[in-house]
Design a protein around this motif. Structure first.
Motif, PDB file in Angstrom:
ATOM      1  N   ARG A 271     -24.603  34.050 -12.408  1.00 49.80           N
ATOM      2  CA  ARG A 271     -23.965  35.116 -13.170  1.00 49.80           C
ATOM      3  C   ARG A 271     -23.599  36.322 -12.296  1.00 49.80           C
ATOM      4  O   ARG A 271     -22.783  37.164 -12.682  1.00 49.80           O
ATOM      5  CB  ARG A 271     -24.989  35.528 -14.247  1.00 49.80           C
ATOM      6  CG  ARG A 271     -24.561  36.568 -15.226  1.00 49.80           C
ATOM      7  CD  ARG A 271     -25.736  37.499 -15.466  1.00 49.80           C
ATOM      8  NE  ARG A 271     -25.318  38.746 -16.060  1.00 49.80           N
ATOM      9  CZ  ARG A 271     -24.501  39.615 -15.455  1.00 49.80           C
ATOM     10  NH1 ARG A 271     -23.968  39.339 -14.301  1.00 49.80           N
ATOM     11  NH2 ARG A 271     -24.207  40.775 -16.047  1.00 49.80           N
ATOM     12  N   VAL A 272     -24.213  36.400 -11.129  1.00 43.79           N
ATOM     13  CA  VAL A 272     -23.991  37.544 -10.238  1.00 43.79           C
ATOM     14  C   VAL A 272     -22.568  37.492  -9.674  1.00 43.79           C
ATOM     15  O   VAL A 272     -22.097  36.433  -9.287  1.00 43.79           O
ATOM     16  CB  VAL A 272     -25.018  37.540  -9.093  1.00 43.79           C
ATOM     17  CG1 VAL A 272     -24.751  38.688  -8.130  1.00 43.79           C
ATOM     18  CG2 VAL A 272     -26.430  37.617  -9.657  1.00 43.79           C
ATOM     19  N   SER A 277     -15.556  39.320  -9.752  1.00 38.60           N
ATOM     20  CA  SER A 277     -14.515  38.286  -9.808  1.00 38.60           C
ATOM     21  C   SER A 277     -13.463  38.662 -10.841  1.00 38.60           C
ATOM     22  O   SER A 277     -12.284  38.336 -10.685  1.00 38.60           O
ATOM     23  CB  SER A 277     -15.131  36.929 -10.137  1.00 38.60           C
ATOM     24  OG  SER A 277     -15.713  36.935 -11.418  1.00 38.60           O
ATOM     25  N   PHE A 278     -13.888  39.361 -11.882  1.00 42.01           N
ATOM     26  CA  PHE A 278     -12.919  39.873 -12.869  1.00 42.01           C
ATOM     27  C   PHE A 278     -11.992  40.883 -12.183  1.00 42.01           C
ATOM     28  O   PHE A 278     -10.775  40.824 -12.327  1.00 42.01           O
ATOM     29  CB  PHE A 278     -13.660  40.517 -14.038  1.00 42.01           C
ATOM     30  CG  PHE A 278     -12.763  41.110 -15.077  1.00 42.01           C
ATOM     31  CD1 PHE A 278     -12.136  40.299 -16.018  1.00 42.01           C
ATOM     32  CD2 PHE A 278     -12.523  42.476 -15.122  1.00 42.01           C
ATOM     33  CE1 PHE A 278     -11.293  40.838 -16.983  1.00 42.01           C
ATOM     34  CE2 PHE A 278     -11.681  43.025 -16.071  1.00 42.01           C
ATOM     35  CZ  PHE A 278     -11.064  42.211 -17.005  1.00 42.01           C
ATOM     36  N   MET A 279     -12.568  41.781 -11.421  1.00 40.34           N
ATOM     37  CA  MET A 279     -11.768  42.788 -10.699  1.00 40.34           C
ATOM     38  C   MET A 279     -10.772  42.107  -9.772  1.00 40.34           C
ATOM     39  O   MET A 279      -9.608  42.506  -9.701  1.00 40.34           O
ATOM     40  CB  MET A 279     -12.727  43.677  -9.888  1.00 40.34           C
ATOM     41  CG  MET A 279     -12.044  44.856  -9.221  1.00 40.34           C
ATOM     42  SD  MET A 279     -11.749  46.215 -10.412  1.00 40.34           S
ATOM     43  CE  MET A 279     -10.002  46.571 -10.066  1.00 40.34           C
ATOM     44  N   GLY A 280     -11.248  41.077  -9.058  1.00 39.69           N
ATOM     45  CA  GLY A 280     -10.354  40.346  -8.140  1.00 39.69           C
ATOM     46  C   GLY A 280      -9.187  39.736  -8.890  1.00 39.69           C
ATOM     47  O   GLY A 280      -8.021  39.826  -8.447  1.00 39.69           O
ATOM     48  N   LYS A 307     -16.124  31.870 -12.212  1.00 43.21           N
ATOM     49  CA  LYS A 307     -17.155  32.365 -11.288  1.00 43.21           C
ATOM     50  C   LYS A 307     -18.558  32.012 -11.773  1.00 43.21           C
ATOM     51  O   LYS A 307     -19.443  31.691 -10.970  1.00 43.21           O
ATOM     52  CB  LYS A 307     -17.036  33.882 -11.126  1.00 43.21           C
ATOM     53  CG  LYS A 307     -18.251  34.582 -10.515  1.00 43.21           C
ATOM     54  CD  LYS A 307     -18.531  34.095  -9.100  1.00 43.21           C
ATOM     55  CE  LYS A 307     -19.906  34.405  -8.565  1.00 43.21           C
ATOM     56  NZ  LYS A 307     -20.997  33.672  -9.221  1.00 43.21           N
ATOM     57  N   HIS A 308     -18.785  32.094 -13.059  1.00 52.18           N
ATOM     58  CA  HIS A 308     -20.120  31.829 -13.604  1.00 52.18           C
ATOM     59  C   HIS A 308     -20.567  30.387 -13.384  1.00 52.18           C
ATOM     60  O   HIS A 308     -21.723  30.052 -13.596  1.00 52.18           O
ATOM     61  CB  HIS A 308     -20.162  32.172 -15.101  1.00 52.18           C
ATOM     62  CG  HIS A 308     -20.117  33.640 -15.368  1.00 52.18           C
ATOM     63  ND1 HIS A 308     -18.953  34.372 -15.313  1.00 52.18           N
ATOM     64  CD2 HIS A 308     -21.108  34.536 -15.683  1.00 52.18           C
ATOM     65  CE1 HIS A 308     -19.218  35.641 -15.597  1.00 52.18           C
ATOM     66  NE2 HIS A 308     -20.512  35.772 -15.817  1.00 52.18           N
ATOM     67  N   THR A 309     -19.654  29.514 -12.965  1.00 48.56           N
ATOM     68  CA  THR A 309     -20.007  28.113 -12.673  1.00 48.56           C
ATOM     69  C   THR A 309     -20.197  27.886 -11.178  1.00 48.56           C
ATOM     70  O   THR A 309     -20.380  26.748 -10.752  1.00 48.56           O
ATOM     71  CB  THR A 309     -18.898  27.149 -13.160  1.00 48.56           C
ATOM     72  OG1 THR A 309     -17.754  27.267 -12.302  1.00 48.56           O
ATOM     73  CG2 THR A 309     -18.488  27.430 -14.589  1.00 48.56           C
TER      74      THR A 309
END
Lengths: 336, 336, 336, 336, 336, 336
Positions: A271-272, A277-280, A307-309
């Motif tokens: 989750r980190v 990754s949203f910002m990217g 990203k969470h995966t």
């Protein structure tokens, strides 16, 4: 930062080895952009030793530019991560005090050179939160970027255990924010940093979510206070458990609120770095779909959903994978 | 200290995981003694977080007492170790600045309580070398121990990259040493800390070894300067390569020089902690064979010889294994 | 017991290494209590070899007292665990026959010394089930504890593959139980060991759960048969799949039935030791919240719920983590 | 037997996983022969559980026949191995008591069926040493094999910690040996089992090696006592350290003593199974070079020399690799 | 090429995982140069898939330029490596047939662009050996490099299992070599490719080494045949065993033969890439010490000596480490 | 085929080791059958090198016969697998071009010998899809099997990235299928290979599932075209995400459509080989429950359901485990 974590969901006391990855708010955004083939330079300060060099090599591996990184200071920041499961949340132990980055000072980076061919500068709220001199260096950067006409974005990224060096948070954040075009932040940031509260809404929250009308009110006050702001964006995470979150985002485009699709992330791997990754994805969208904020928001939320995966701080999802998901294919079928 | 090292002989840039062990000059000695069934308490300062707790648990696992350890400060010291081979030496990157131990101060430990039932106090030259306040706390401990009639030993353990906080090394070491009964140190320590040079010997060294006569001269001057000293001991390492060392020790008993057997350590597994394991064996011998310094020396050198075959900072060799080796069986046959 | 298991959800035939942890009904409870800072001594019998010593070191690491453990016998019990997933259940292959514990006899442990400063004695139904001499030793302990006024608890912990040495199970369990204050057991235990069946309820089960009224009937009969019993507690596990269980508990306080919150454990990491961690939480609660059985039950069920997210036999959840969960925060958010 | 060992040269207390291999005196010989494309059946008794099945699968993987293996009994024997280095020898902790093989009895294996198409039967001195019933079963096998005219070989393989069930070792070994054609054993076996001592030699040993003349005397007495014996063979191991051994073999062909080449094994990977791999090479040689005992001996010693470079109990060296070495190429150059 | 190898010295059939590194004659040289801070571009052809991308990322990580790498073809070449020990040599199984590089053709790379700012071009004898089209592409490159006045070096790097596509080896190698300035090759290459044999020396070899006079004769004939050649260099490896080699080099500077120091590599970690690391050191020396061939040779041989202590194909030794060794410090002491 | 995959759900670029398993459509079926104690021979072509031998050993380990496997060709096919999670699907990179199997030709296998004692021959649609010569060899096998009266089954197993060698797919598949008794295939296969479309149904699909009536229409047309066909079976996978699928099967018995139970596979461990494990269960059922197609179908779907909880290509579920699940116990309780 060096991230050290026991394998799988082991607790600290169960392991005799740590997995090693590199990450942090800013490099995570940088790697996302490099993966989308956007030329990107990461600017930071690292110690002149083998551990600092590891961080450099990792950036190079991901095709992130390192030519403006400066050497000096005592140590690379470290954080220890214990990955949770179900109703045991992940746990972070920071060991970033006295890092090379926390002792950066204005004048150490030649920002004019850095921004020569740049279009965009992104900073996060972590930098001014670690030390006065880092806050000063951040302000120096923001001022020069602004004077050179570069778009500036920030992710407020508030961490409760920072801001303990005694700086005037409200003054610092107000000045820094005044130069920004694009903001990732939520109603708590607005309240905490600027004293802005939702107006004209009786019960601000519905469950653990802020009501749309309330967030809109916050965005409008933010815009009034910081006229340079063009967009305010935030993610909405529903923490059903450490293993299962829901995920969506909203974008205020200066007029109204756009909402992304909503995802159920039912078997979270890591989750980190979700917000980074949203910002990217957001910066990628703003650069590539300047006329289509909905597409930008959908791209950003799908990118961070993937990203969470993925284990580690950085998002290794490709544009093709993100587009497949944002176009509705969340079936996870084998590609062969 | 937390020790982080790539597996086997991998370089830092080749790994994505670090093996984790705990160690350091003093705890290494403590674990040796606990393994010999000597009741031992480790006194240090660790941060109040999960990483500090790991160090505690490791001490408990090895049956080292932890009741006098105090909590506080920012962080547990870390060192990164890259293990060498043949003519590539091992490499240590210290990340111990600002550790909880380096910010210890006089008054934080209740030494009178610590020493209530103690017979022996051991400190190393690393403690006064990390900060003024640690040097002060060390002096506080040494003075109280001395006033309570406890035997005091030290290992000078000089590290080139320490002593950079600006303290007056000669004055500090002179005062601390004046309270000591048992010293591990060599001619370089004597010269550097106290300006003592061998007298009456033309060429002090033979190859990379000091001549016996020269070392004797140093010991006698040390004894003259520090009348409390009862024994001075040093190990003699011949570095044929990172994988192959020779190993022996000499002990000055106040009158003459005793020499241990000499070992060829031809396939070194882990060289770190070699000196500490020697110290552990030495204290064990001095307590158990008070009349037989030769046996003590032979035990200590055999103990530390075995340490070189054991991964990690601490020596896990048992008394039975050490006695087998000191009694001449170095065949390494399978025990079954 | 030594537990040997392939990594992750690998089958036995897929691995060439086994993860090693230590556990068993009684040590699992001991570690829980030690983690809650309750002084605890683990009493068992282990072989005098390096494998026995490993078990000792593991107890020390978790701060469980080992001074009453006796050495002797042939071997440490072993069990092999293959961890299941979805509709493939975990599989245990026991290799505990002829263990040092199974050949324990009355007289080997000095129980009067053990119980000198003790308040509580906990035993499990596994001990009398492994051999006649172990049953005898268990009875010896229970009698002495009782005579010294110590609270006695048990977890019936029935295992189908034990009790094969030919002992009279009903007689043994009846005598042992007659000394107990606190019982963990369910209607199957009551029927099997004591011939007690629910009275006055037509359909005893609802789905795979016993009806409240039926369990109450069992509890009252138990209490009538064993007047020393103060509380009877049981957990209710709903096995949706190997990866997803529901979890709650009920406590009979001598008068009525209390029910805990119910949890959905949707991504189970390690289900083994779930019951033991409940017992650990229960004892903690009974000692700390003597007036509040509901709080005790909620603590115990939250503690064991967290256990399912932790690899290994023992529960490494902290009081803070358990209280957070029992106070309603099951969101699993990152703590940083 | 299941062999469990910490990785590399870690001590038991340093690991949280065990590497798993399968081995034992007899299966090690069987795998060697299968690798040389000799049809071979392994006869043993294993428990009817998943762990027994692992041993079966491992034999199948190496193309060793398993059709005569019988199921039954409590458990698969286990041994724990800690691999030494330099002057710390490897350490074996046996956990083989009560194994399925130790409770084998005459009548459990249909030996007539086993030997129907067989030419050769090999047993080791470990079998009669574990229990009376295993000794009985071994004798049953040897008698039937002998009556069917099959060549019988044995490796005395004395282990100090066996033979503790109270059987009459001398009587048992004498009877078993009387049926044998080929013996691996040394002067210690001869003295211990049969009271045979070298005659007519003043100092029997030179260093830790028996003198040729002395061994010849032993062989001749053995031959006199056991007229069926055709050859007596022994290996000569020089244990310079756990990491460096010298290695050679001698073969008494009924008349004189042949000597193999001598090897320096300077960086031993795994010393366990060295003797078994020699036995495997020997049987291969005796079957394939019946007229050339020197070649047989050289093949066997080269085969077992290579075993020391291979992890695990069994020898995975190929005929081509062995022939390369016995023909003098010990350069270890890369084959590509 | 992707290199897949079992851990440590395991045989293929003992592992269920492969360590992954990237390497090959040319990229190994490239990484060495990048480590010495020499700007370097690696030119090759890789498949357009995730595995090809891994190779790219690895080059980036080591700061090797990838901008001229072309995508296409079926697959990345693979080789499987089993690492030997003592007298069991390492074993390579090539799986490089049909690789993207083997189907490269003239015209696929824009060599004029590649060489625009280049000073040096290095190719190896492996390229023309894999396919006719690769040989053609290599010749194309060499011709363009030569026409642009760029220094050209080659390592003949003969592999017995290549050159099986039917090309005229002598003709191809003669033409390619005619453009070269710097040659790494030995008397066997000279004989095999060009029919050049030592003249005027009776016994060409002494042990497994060529006599100096004989090599000089070969060099002079080479120079006569290929007047562009400036230097011919070769390494001399003494294979005492797979774990212990001796190592030195000789350099013919057009007039006479210089000899390097000789090293004993007594505990080899990874022998693969030894020659490539020598080539890397050589190019570095020729560029940096153009007037001092002895220093160049000593640097190259020390660099490659250190490579043998480093796992993987590429040399990760630093200039500082190499200079320390070439200046005589082979003690392998810990740097701390 | 060799399968190489990063651990857990790591992406290719995050790993430096690959887990190794062996698999492929046909061997996966073979291992299933061997696990059900059905004698089975796997016929394929592998290279004569150590990597080919690994595949052989793996088959032997699982008790699959290898005596008809032929050696030859360049290489063992490889595939790289990246395991997905949630909405990131698993990713396969094939590296099977030029494999030994792809260059098999008629005449290489002695099919008459192969089928001498056989009852059943199973081939998959992958074989004719990789090369013309493999298609020819497949046809050769099918013709001989048919002429010898052997039951023939196939799994169409369409892969988009195959069939690129230019063969006439429709003609090849039509001829091959004409010899088959048992078919696993769906409506897409029927349409693609034979131009068969559902008749008399308006909307063929309901969600992503074909309507029963439509599939029945396809089956009847298939049966008309290929009169030898006795049964047509297909699985129905619902891809909720990469971690959660639903799973059921339908069987056309020549008259009507049977449906299996439906399973929710909520925490998938490894989805690869799901279809092959279904085929294995199906053949087992058809051989063992010839009168009960419903039981066969339920066995097959339960078998393959369990496969999804097992890492690797092959199904290691036992008959007992499968029967437990098909009899309704999907609780995943611990077996102990």
């Amino acid at each position: 930062m060096l991230r050290l974590s026991p394998k799988d969901s082991l607790r600290f006391s169960e392991t005799n080895s740590f997995d090693v990855v590199y990450g942090g708010g800013e490099p995570n955004v940088a790697v996302s952009l490099a993966n989308y083939n956007i030329p990107v330079e990461f600017v930071t300060r690292i110690p002149k030793n083998d551990i600092g060099k590891l961080a450099l090599m990792e950036m190079c591996k991901h095709n992130v530019g390192t030519k403006h990184i400066v050497e000096g200071g005592d140590r690379l920041g470290i954080y220890f991560l214990e990955t949770g499961a179900v109703n045991r949340g992940s746990k972070v132990v920071y060991d970033r005090a006295h890092s090379s980055m926390s002792t950066i000072k204005p004048g150490m980076v030649n920002w004019t050179e850095v921004f020569k061919d740049a279009e965009w500068f992104h900073w996060t709220g972590i930098t001014p939160a670690i030390s006065q001199s880092a806050a000063d260096a951040c302000l120096e950067a923001v001022k020069i970027a602004s004077s050179m006409g570069i778009t500036i974005s920030t992710d407020f990224n508030y961490r409760a255990n920072l801001w303990n060096y005694g700086g005037n948070r409200e003054a610092i954040m107000t000045e820094l924010t005044s130069y920004c075009d694009i903001i990732i932040g939520n109603e708590k940031d607005a309240a905490m940093h600027f004293g802005i509260e939702p107006q004209g809404v009786e019960n601000v929250h519905e469950g653990d979510r802020i009501k749309e009308k309330a967030f809109l009110s916050v965005c409008r006050q933010m815009q009034a206070k910081f006229p340079k702001i063009k967009k305010i964006i935030t993610t909405l995470r529903g923490s059903i458990s450490a293993s299962h979150n829901s995920w969506e985002g909203v974008l205020y485009d200066g007029k109204s609120l756009l909402k992304s699709s909503s995802y159920q992330m039912t078997h979270i791997v890591d989750r980190v770095g979700g917000g980074d990754s949203f910002m990217g994805g957001l910066i990628y969208g703003l650069l590539n779909f300047p006329e289509d904020d909905q597409k930008t928001l959908d791209f950003a939320i799908a990118a961070s959903c993937l990203k969470h995966t993925i284990k580690g701080d950085v998002n290794l999802a490709t544009i093709a994978e993100i587009e497949k998901l944002m176009n509705g294919d969340s079936s996870g079928r084998v590609a062969r």
